[in-house]
Every structure is written in C-alpha cells, then in structure tokens.
Write a protein that holds these residues in place. Structure first.
Motif, PDB file in Angstrom:
ATOM      1  N   VAL A 120       0.842  -1.193   0.000  1.00 21.34           N
ATOM      2  CA  VAL A 120       0.000   0.000   0.000  1.00 21.34           C
ATOM      3  C   VAL A 120       0.883   1.251   0.000  1.00 21.34           C
ATOM      4  O   VAL A 120       1.502   1.568   1.017  1.00 21.34           O
ATOM      5  CB  VAL A 120      -0.940   0.026   1.226  1.00 21.34           C
ATOM      6  CG1 VAL A 120      -1.865   1.243   1.139  1.00 21.34           C
ATOM      7  CG2 VAL A 120      -1.771  -1.256   1.321  1.00 21.34           C
ATOM      8  N   PRO A 121       0.977   1.966  -1.131  1.00 19.06           N
ATOM      9  CA  PRO A 121       1.730   3.222  -1.148  1.00 19.06           C
ATOM     10  C   PRO A 121       1.184   4.190  -0.108  1.00 19.06           C
ATOM     11  O   PRO A 121      -0.019   4.225   0.152  1.00 19.06           O
ATOM     12  CB  PRO A 121       1.493   3.753  -2.568  1.00 19.06           C
ATOM     13  CG  PRO A 121       1.102   2.559  -3.368  1.00 19.06           C
ATOM     14  CD  PRO A 121       0.366   1.659  -2.432  1.00 19.06           C
ATOM     15  N   SER A 122       2.054   4.952   0.485  1.00 12.48           N
ATOM     16  CA  SER A 122       1.758   5.924   1.546  1.00 12.48           C
ATOM     17  C   SER A 122       1.455   5.253   2.888  1.00 12.48           C
ATOM     18  O   SER A 122       1.348   5.942   3.897  1.00 12.48           O
ATOM     19  CB  SER A 122       0.597   6.863   1.168  1.00 12.48           C
ATOM     20  OG  SER A 122       0.950   7.642   0.044  1.00 12.48           O
ATOM     21  N   LEU A 123       1.323   3.927   2.881  1.00 13.13           N
ATOM     22  CA  LEU A 123       1.226   3.159   4.136  1.00 13.13           C
ATOM     23  C   LEU A 123       2.193   1.979   4.054  1.00 13.13           C
ATOM     24  O   LEU A 123       1.903   0.890   4.563  1.00 13.13           O
ATOM     25  CB  LEU A 123      -0.207   2.644   4.360  1.00 13.13           C
ATOM     26  CG  LEU A 123      -1.311   3.671   4.587  1.00 13.13           C
ATOM     27  CD1 LEU A 123      -2.666   2.972   4.668  1.00 13.13           C
ATOM     28  CD2 LEU A 123      -1.061   4.482   5.858  1.00 13.13           C
ATOM     29  N   ALA A 124       3.333   2.200   3.417  1.00 13.57           N
ATOM     30  CA  ALA A 124       4.222   1.092   3.060  1.00 13.57           C
ATOM     31  C   ALA A 124       4.660   0.271   4.274  1.00 13.57           C
ATOM     32  O   ALA A 124       4.541  -0.959   4.285  1.00 13.57           O
ATOM     33  CB  ALA A 124       5.443   1.625   2.313  1.00 13.57           C
ATOM     34  N   THR A 125       5.174   0.939   5.295  1.00 13.57           N
ATOM     35  CA  THR A 125       5.690   0.215   6.450  1.00 13.57           C
ATOM     36  C   THR A 125       4.548  -0.386   7.264  1.00 13.57           C
ATOM     37  O   THR A 125       4.652  -1.508   7.773  1.00 13.57           O
ATOM     38  CB  THR A 125       6.551   1.139   7.323  1.00 13.57           C
ATOM     39  OG1 THR A 125       7.551   1.770   6.505  1.00 13.57           O
ATOM     40  CG2 THR A 125       7.254   0.357   8.425  1.00 13.57           C
ATOM     41  N   TYR A 126       3.457   0.354   7.389  1.00 15.50           N
ATOM     42  CA  TYR A 126       2.299  -0.156   8.122  1.00 15.50           C
ATOM     43  C   TYR A 126       1.759  -1.423   7.466  1.00 15.50           C
ATOM     44  O   TYR A 126       1.547  -2.450   8.128  1.00 15.50           O
ATOM     45  CB  TYR A 126       1.206   0.908   8.169  1.00 15.50           C
ATOM     46  CG  TYR A 126      -0.095   0.428   8.768  1.00 15.50           C
ATOM     47  CD1 TYR A 126      -0.261   0.332  10.147  1.00 15.50           C
ATOM     48  CD2 TYR A 126      -1.161   0.044   7.953  1.00 15.50           C
ATOM     49  CE1 TYR A 126      -1.454  -0.113  10.698  1.00 15.50           C
ATOM     50  CE2 TYR A 126      -2.357  -0.404   8.491  1.00 15.50           C
ATOM     51  CZ  TYR A 126      -2.497  -0.485   9.862  1.00 15.50           C
ATOM     52  OH  TYR A 126      -3.673  -0.941  10.398  1.00 15.50           O
ATOM     53  N   ALA A 127       1.521  -1.380   6.149  1.00 19.73           N
ATOM     54  CA  ALA A 127       0.973  -2.543   5.452  1.00 19.73           C
ATOM     55  C   ALA A 127       1.921  -3.730   5.558  1.00 19.73           C
ATOM     56  O   ALA A 127       1.479  -4.871   5.752  1.00 19.73           O
ATOM     57  CB  ALA A 127       0.698  -2.196   3.991  1.00 19.73           C
ATOM     58  N   ALA A 128       3.211  -3.470   5.429  1.00 16.41           N
ATOM     59  CA  ALA A 128       4.188  -4.558   5.544  1.00 16.41           C
ATOM     60  C   ALA A 128       4.170  -5.166   6.940  1.00 16.41           C
ATOM     61  O   ALA A 128       4.304  -6.386   7.103  1.00 16.41           O
ATOM     62  CB  ALA A 128       5.583  -4.042   5.208  1.00 16.41           C
ATOM     63  N   SER A 129       3.984  -4.324   7.961  1.00 16.46           N
ATOM     64  CA  SER A 129       3.943  -4.848   9.331  1.00 16.46           C
ATOM     65  C   SER A 129       2.719  -5.731   9.536  1.00 16.46           C
ATOM     66  O   SER A 129       2.779  -6.752  10.249  1.00 16.46           O
ATOM     67  CB  SER A 129       3.955  -3.697  10.351  1.00 16.46           C
ATOM     68  OG  SER A 129       2.701  -3.022  10.408  1.00 16.46           O
ATOM     69  N   LYS A 130       1.609  -5.382   8.910  1.00 14.22           N
ATOM     70  CA  LYS A 130       0.397  -6.192   9.044  1.00 14.22           C
ATOM     71  C   LYS A 130       0.500  -7.477   8.227  1.00 14.22           C
ATOM     72  O   LYS A 130      -0.082  -8.510   8.599  1.00 14.22           O
ATOM     73  CB  LYS A 130      -0.825  -5.380   8.634  1.00 14.22           C
ATOM     74  CG  LYS A 130      -1.098  -4.184   9.555  1.00 14.22           C
ATOM     75  CD  LYS A 130      -1.314  -4.631  10.999  1.00 14.22           C
ATOM     76  CE  LYS A 130      -1.676  -3.487  11.910  1.00 14.22           C
ATOM     77  NZ  LYS A 130      -1.965  -3.912  13.296  1.00 14.22           N
TER      78      LYS A 130
END
Length: 260
Positions: free
Chosen positions: A147-157
């Motif tokens: 998810v662009p603009s939520l890159a690290t968040y999406a990867a963590s999930k």
C-alpha cells in the motif's frame, strides 16, 4: 465454567477498548494494557461496575524494547494466568516513505511487529504447558497488498498475518489456537488523525470498533486461523486475491494516486 483471563494491548481506545467491552460482556476477566495509566484506571473501574468482571490494568509503552518482558513479569508478580493474549496495539504513519522520519518507521516496527512477537513468545509457553490458550492478533486488510503511503504499516500487518497463520499450524493439536483478524478501515483516531477526514475505500463502508470487536471475538473463540472483518472487505479481498499479483499492485497504486 470460569472464563479465561484476557490481556489486551492498546486497550484505552478504538478497537482495543471495544474488544475489552466485548470480552467483558462475555464474562472474561481482563488485564488492560496501554500507555495512559489514568485512562486505564477509569476504564477498568467502569467495566468492573457495569459488567461485573475482574479488571486489572498495567501501564506499558510497547514502543520500548524492554516493555514486553516487563509486562509479562508484572503479570507473573500479580499471579495472573493469561488465557487469551490480544495483540491489538498498533501505530500507523501515512505518507511517502522518505517523508516520514526514520525513527517513526522504526517505532512502528517495534510496536506492530517486535512487541507482538515478544509477547506471544512469553505468554505462549505457559499456554502450551497448560495445553490451553488463545492468541488473537489484530492485523489489517492492508496485509494482503503493498500500500503506497502506508508502506511500512501494510508490511507490518502482512508480517502479523503470515506469522499468525504459521503459529496456528505449529500449535494445532497442542491446546492453543492462534487467530489473525483483518479489519479494513475502522472509525478510530488512527485513520483520522488531527480531525482530518477518515480514510475510506470506494464502495466499502468503514467499520465501527464494535463490529470489529464482535467478529474478532467470535473468530478467536472458534479458533479460526484467519478472519477478514466485514462482508464488503471479504468480497474485496477475495476479488483481489484472484488477480495476478502485478495487477493487484498496480490497482492499489492507481487508487492511491487518484485519492480513492
């Protein structure tokens, strides 16, 4: 029959608070965890009075690497046997990767990945010894795609979902269940910081924390490995999962570019 004691991280607001209410409504004693001692004290007193359940609280800042061990040690000191661990605490930073401070990315990884991993490792061992226990991890529909603009968040999930499903297989037949739930956008302060318009997806209504809590409780108690919260979220995820990965990536990128 006595109900399992439930430890919930991030229990002072949003989905965590709704989960505390849901478990309490079903008769579970609680251990509430968040950073704000004052708020936890008020919530615990309210749930004791309204729901008639035992409710303790422990203030902890899971952005600190030593916090999971300290939290576990405190439950041992108090003689608390945690039967259900709910890893709900999470952090979200929105924006292009390079525009977000490195310390914010690393803090997100600590709260969203390192803390749940450490807590599960600590609490799982006594569960396996008792051959009884449950772990509920709050992931996200963001786990299914970059998810662009939520890159690290999406990867963590994505980590949280994949890790949960692996643990569910490892613990099968050993008396412990592990469940990952994946809410879409939910009406909490996380998706509407500083009074901004909440994040949304086209044709997919945002969920309420109460909806997420109810479905999550049911999935956890049923021992399901994975649950996507909300009918429209399930339909959207199923539709995307049958597309080539390159197309899924490009579609998500276009949605972000067009602000939808």
């Amino acid at each position: 029959m006595s109900k399992e004691t439930v430890l919930i991280t991030g229990a002072s607001a949003g989905i965590g608070l709704a989960l505390a209410e849901e478990f309490a409504a079903n008769g579970h004693p609680l251990v509430l965890v968040a950073r704000s001692a004052g708020k936890l004290k008020e919530i615990a007193a309210d749930l004791r009075e309204r729901r008639g359940v035992a409710c303790e609280w422990i203030a902890a800042d899971l952005s600190q690497p030593q916090a999971p061990q300290q939290l576990y040690d405190e439950t041992v000191r108090r003689g608390l046997s945690v039967g259900i661990l709910v890893n709900n605490a999470g952090v979200l930073w929105e924006g292009e990767f390079d525009s977000i401070a490195l310390e914010n990315h690393l803090g997100l990884v600590q709260v969203n990945i390192a803390a749940p991993t450490a807590l599960a490792h600590l609490f799982l061992k006594p569960m396996l010894e008792r051959r009884a226990g449950r772990i509920l991890n709050i992931a996200s529909t963001s786990a299914f795609n970059p998810v662009p603009s939520l890159a690290t968040y999406a990867a963590s999930k994505a980590y949280l979902m994949s890790w949960s499903e692996a643990l569910a297989l490892e613990t099968r037949g050993r008396g412990v269940t592990v469940t990952a739930v994946c809410p879409g956008f939910t009406e909490t302060a996380m998706i509407a910081p500083e009074g901004r318009k909440p994040m949304t997806l086209p044709l997919v209504p945002n969920l309420t924390p109460q909806q997420v809590a109810r479905e999550s409780y049911e999935a956890c108690m049923a021992g399901r490995a994975l649950r996507v919260n909300g009918l429209m979220n399930r339909l959207a995820i199923e539709g995307l999962r049958h597309q080539p990965f390159w197309l899924r990536r490009e579609l998500v990128g276009l949605m972000e570019k067009w602000g939808i």
